[in-house]
Enzyme design. Structure first.
Site, PDB file in Angstrom:
ATOM      1  CG  HIS A 279      62.364  57.288  52.989  1.00  0.00           C
ATOM      2  ND1 HIS A 279      62.280  57.620  54.317  1.00  0.00           N
ATOM      3  CD2 HIS A 279      63.587  57.713  52.603  1.00  0.00           C
ATOM      4  CE1 HIS A 279      63.386  58.228  54.703  1.00  0.00           C
ATOM      5  NE2 HIS A 279      64.193  58.287  53.673  1.00  0.00           N
ATOM      6  CB  CYS A 280      56.779  58.277  54.072  1.00  0.00           C
ATOM      7  SG  CYS A 280      57.720  59.275  52.917  1.00  0.00           S
ATOM      8  CB  ILE A 281      53.523  54.927  55.783  1.00  0.00           C
ATOM      9  CG1 ILE A 281      53.058  55.860  54.657  1.00  0.00           C
ATOM     10  CG2 ILE A 281      52.374  54.655  56.745  1.00  0.00           C
ATOM     11  CD1 ILE A 281      52.552  57.198  55.090  1.00  0.00           C
TER      12      ILE A 281
END
Ligand SMILES: NC(=O)c1ccc[n+]([C@@H]2O[C@H](COP(=O)([O-])OP(=O)(O)OC[C@H]3O[C@@H](n4cnc5c(N)ncnc54)[C@H](O)[C@@H]3O)[C@@H](O)[C@H]2O)c1
Length: 446
Positions: A279-281
């Site tokens: 979900h982040c990088i």
């Protein structure tokens, strides 16, 4: 007593009620940590199945272990609900909802805004609200607070932020699957819209986290979170690019990173891979790119890293094509088995997983693709990919009939020795086979 003193008293006496909006990867461990810190916790989610699971003590996030849901479901200090009208009961509200990208790669703040509106409708004096969802600088001050106030309407009359209610930003640093840290032991940044908001937010989080780090403002906290993730995206892109350059020279990037890592200062190892996931990088850096464009600036490092990392699935497929060609086989009609669907080891999280793009490209070339993932029994519904597939068993029979195994995720639960013994050709994007002593398969690193 004024709102600030009253909330300070409740937080220090452990009498404050915490409300967590969004009970996913971030919200659930936070709810658990605040509960362990002695607070009464109310969990809010739009997904009724999560509420039912929590009431019944069913664990829906396997990597967290069962203890978390069992403890919460048995406690009379925890309750989960879809009734957002109860947000007024909470003294401290943490918002842990998704912040994805929209179709044009633009930030999609709709979840955050909806939560702000839910909060606004029951806003009262003496509440502290903290946004945890990753986002671009100034979101908390400009978008989040405005949405709270406009939904509050008349309720907000006479209520002043920093005097009557309090707003902060505190980014989450969860790393699902990592056993060396927990929500309690990961230092937590906290920055408020004003000093009083910061002070109260530091007190609130100190109930759950050992090391709470006070920063100058919500904007510093928002930007620090982006810097952390952009740092990873850029460094992963750097090793991925080096991999592409060294491969034709016959130099193994994994050996090179291991060699450079012996330097005791000024170097930090990052590892190449099949592309970014989670979900982040793959997502967060583009929140900053979008914000930069708004003020007429460009984020060249982010764009370049995105471009390099984005090409990795295609590179893996090209390695598979070449490796099959060496066996005098076309991709069309070849049996290719993807080992690992989750985007990282030992979790069932498939969000943005590069495995999906690799499967799509191989299927497009006519390969007969299957996958094995002990944590993901069924190919999940994804925004951009739809495959009707289930995880297959790794049997000697299947492996002997498979033309190429592609290692995308190096889960501990996979029997790598068996793969090395029974597969014919392995394209390894994780250097997983280097740990196996007796490998009979031909291994190609990608
Ligand atoms: N997963 C991670 O490792 C991680 C790490 C650091 C930061 N973050 C950030 O934390 C935020 C949350 O991510 P996550 O991984 O926990 O997401 P998630 O999808 O696991 O959980 C989000 C939860 O919010 C719920 N939800 C959606 N809209 C809602 C609404 N309007 N009201 C209440 N609940 C709602 C969903 O049903 C879901 O249960 C994101 O901004 C993400 O970038 C995630």
């Amino acid at each position: 007593m004024d709102a600030f003193e009253s909330l300070r008293g409740k937080l220090s006496d452990g009498l404050a009620v915490a409300g967590i909006i969004g009970l996913g990867y971030v919200g659930l461990p936070l709810a658990h940590a605040l509960h362990q810190g002695g607070l009464r916790v109310l969990g809010f989610d739009v997904d009724p199945s999560k509420i039912d699971d929590l009431a019944a003590g069913r664990n829906y996030l396997k990597h967290l272990g069962d203890e978390m849901t069992t403890t919460l479901s048995r406690s009379d200090r925890f309750e989960a609900t879809t009734d957002f009208g109860r947000l007024g009961e909470a003294d401290f509200i943490a918002v842990c909802v998704p912040t994805p990208l929209g179709k044009q790669q633009n930030p999609d703040l709709s979840y955050v805004i909806r939560s702000a509106e839910d909060i606004g409708r029951t806003l009262r004096a003496g509440q502290l609200i903290s946004l945890e969802s990753t986002t671009y600088p100034r979101t908390t001050r400009d978008e989040f607070l405005s949405a709270i106030l406009s939904a509050a309407g008349d309720r907000a009359r006479g209520l002043e932020v920093g005097r009557d209610f309090f707003v902060a930003f505190s980014p989450e640093r969860e790393d699902p699957g990592r056993k060396s840290h927990t929500t309690r032991t990961i230092p937590k940044l906290v920055g408020g819209l004003d000093d009083k908001s910061t002070e109260l937010a530091v007190m609130a989080y100190s109930r759950a986290v050992t090391d709470v780090v006070r920063v100058e403002s919500a904007e510093v906290a928002e930007s620090a979170k982006l810097l952390e993730n952009i740092f990873r995206a850029v460094n992963i892109a750097l090793v991925n690019e080096m991999k592409l350059i060294l491969e034709p020279m016959g130099i193994d990037i994994w050996d090179v990173v291991a060699a450079a890592s012996t330097k005791p200062f000024g170097f930090m190892p990052f590892y190449p891979g099949p592309g970014l996931g989670g979900h982040c990088i793959p997502i967060d850096p583009f929140y900053l790119s979008w914000k930069a464009r708004e003020i007429g600036l460009t984020t060249r490092f982010i764009e370049l890293a995105g471009e390099v990392n984005h090409r990795m699935p295609e590179y893996v497929v090209s390695r598979v094509t070449r490796a099959l060609n060496d066996d005098a086989k076309p991709v069309r009609g070849s049996k290719v088995l993807i080992c690992g669907l989750a985007y990282k080891p030992d979790v069932d999280d498939t969000r943005e997983t590069p495995a999906a793009e690799i499967i799509e490209q191989l299927a497009h070339l006519g390969a007969d693709v299957s996958y094995h993932d002990p944590h993901v029994p069924q190919f999940p519904k994804m925004r951009n990919y739809r495959f009707d597939m289930a995880s297959v068993e790794l049997s000697a029979d299947r492996l002997s009939q498979t033309d190429c195994v592609v290692i995308v995720t190096d889960h501990k639960a996979i029997d790598w020795a068996q793969l090395g013994r029974e597969a014919r050709l392995i394209v390894d994007t994780r250097n997983a086979m280097s740990k196996v002593a007796d490998v009979r398969a031909r291994v190609v690193k990608a």
